[in-house]
Design a protein around this motif. Structure first.
Motif, PDB file in Angstrom:
ATOM      1  N   ASP A  27       0.793  -1.224   0.000  1.00 54.22           N
ATOM      2  CA  ASP A  27       0.000   0.000   0.000  1.00 54.22           C
ATOM      3  C   ASP A  27       0.832   1.285   0.000  1.00 54.22           C
ATOM      4  OD1 ASP A  27       0.882  -0.460   2.586  1.00 54.22           O
ATOM      5  OD2 ASP A  27      -0.927   0.324   3.524  1.00 54.22           O
ATOM      6  N   ILE A  28       2.145   1.166   0.023  1.00 50.79           N
ATOM      7  CA  ILE A  28       2.984   2.370   0.026  1.00 50.79           C
ATOM      8  C   ILE A  28       2.991   3.014  -1.359  1.00 50.79           C
ATOM      9  CG2 ILE A  28       5.198   1.262  -0.504  1.00 50.79           C
ATOM     10  CD1 ILE A  28       6.393   3.144   1.683  1.00 50.79           C
ATOM     11  N   LYS A  29       2.863   4.313  -1.360  1.00 50.12           N
ATOM     12  CA  LYS A  29       2.881   5.053  -2.626  1.00 50.12           C
ATOM     13  C   LYS A  29       4.319   5.135  -3.137  1.00 50.12           C
ATOM     14  CE  LYS A  29      -1.246   7.792  -2.124  1.00 50.12           C
ATOM     15  NZ  LYS A  29      -1.972   7.386  -3.297  1.00 50.12           N
ATOM     16  N   LEU A  30       4.471   5.025  -4.440  1.00 48.66           N
ATOM     17  CA  LEU A  30       5.794   5.112  -5.053  1.00 48.66           C
ATOM     18  C   LEU A  30       6.432   6.455  -4.706  1.00 48.66           C
ATOM     19  CD1 LEU A  30       4.908   3.570  -8.520  1.00 48.66           C
ATOM     20  CD2 LEU A  30       6.045   2.445  -6.607  1.00 48.66           C
ATOM     21  N   GLU A  31       5.613   7.485  -4.677  1.00 48.39           N
ATOM     22  CA  GLU A  31       6.065   8.834  -4.326  1.00 48.39           C
ATOM     23  C   GLU A  31       6.723   8.852  -2.939  1.00 48.39           C
ATOM     24  OE1 GLU A  31       3.112  12.180  -3.809  1.00 48.39           O
ATOM     25  OE2 GLU A  31       3.347  12.097  -5.992  1.00 48.39           O
ATOM     26  N   ALA A  32       6.143   8.106  -1.999  1.00 49.35           N
ATOM     27  CA  ALA A  32       6.684   8.051  -0.636  1.00 49.35           C
ATOM     28  C   ALA A  32       8.058   7.396  -0.597  1.00 49.35           C
ATOM     29  CB  ALA A  32       5.717   7.305   0.285  1.00 49.35           C
ATOM     30  N   SER A  37       7.415  10.051 -11.457  1.00 52.70           N
ATOM     31  CA  SER A  37       6.760   9.383 -12.584  1.00 52.70           C
ATOM     32  C   SER A  37       7.773   8.794 -13.567  1.00 52.70           C
ATOM     33  CB  SER A  37       5.809  10.335 -13.303  1.00 52.70           C
ATOM     34  OG  SER A  37       6.500  11.472 -13.768  1.00 52.70           O
ATOM     35  N   SER A  62      -2.025   5.343 -13.709  1.00 44.90           N
ATOM     36  CA  SER A  62      -2.903   4.856 -12.641  1.00 44.90           C
ATOM     37  C   SER A  62      -2.163   3.987 -11.626  1.00 44.90           C
ATOM     38  CB  SER A  62      -4.073   4.072 -13.235  1.00 44.90           C
ATOM     39  OG  SER A  62      -3.607   2.885 -13.849  1.00 44.90           O
ATOM     40  N   THR A  64       0.012   3.943  -8.841  1.00 48.53           N
ATOM     41  CA  THR A  64       0.609   4.868  -7.879  1.00 48.53           C
ATOM     42  C   THR A  64       1.201   4.195  -6.648  1.00 48.53           C
ATOM     43  OG1 THR A  64      -1.527   5.235  -6.818  1.00 48.53           O
ATOM     44  CG2 THR A  64      -0.899   6.763  -8.588  1.00 48.53           C
ATOM     45  N   THR A  65       0.820   2.943  -6.405  1.00 43.24           N
ATOM     46  CA  THR A  65       1.372   2.221  -5.256  1.00 43.24           C
ATOM     47  C   THR A  65       2.080   0.954  -5.729  1.00 43.24           C
ATOM     48  OG1 THR A  65      -0.557   0.815  -4.860  1.00 43.24           O
ATOM     49  CG2 THR A  65      -0.568   2.988  -3.793  1.00 43.24           C
ATOM     50  N   ASP A  68      -0.591  -1.463  -6.716  1.00 44.01           N
ATOM     51  CA  ASP A  68      -1.157  -1.206  -8.051  1.00 44.01           C
ATOM     52  C   ASP A  68      -0.278  -1.833  -9.124  1.00 44.01           C
ATOM     53  OD1 ASP A  68      -3.122   0.423  -6.902  1.00 44.01           O
ATOM     54  OD2 ASP A  68      -2.097   2.295  -7.416  1.00 44.01           O
TER      55      ASP A  68
END
Length: 80
Positions: A27-32, A37, A62, A64-65, A68
């Protein structure tokens, strides 16, 4: 979900980051993780090559995690 595929995805993320961050969960966002991108696209292209699949470009935004990414890759691998 294939644990083997999950390990491949997490290894690719760690290789991209050139570190071994702890706490990579689905569930961790790639951004975190510090993945922008362009970095996400690079990781996905590498995974496409390794897995012999192709992710449609319109679906890249789409993802983002980590979860995903893993879900999409799993579906494409199963279709292969």
């Amino acid at each position: 979900m294939s644990e083997n595929l999950q390990a491949i995805v997490i290894k690719e993320i760690k290789d991209h980051l050139q570190s071994n961050p702890s706490g990579i969960t689905l569930d961790i966002k790639l951004e975190a993780l510090g993945i922008d991108s362009l970095g996400a696209i690079t990781i996905l292209y590498n995974l496409e090559d390794k897995l012999g699949i192709e992710i449609p470009n319109e679906e890249l935004e789409s993802l983002t995690t980590v979860g995903d990414m893993l879900t999409k890759l799993q579906r494409l691998v199963e279709k292969k």
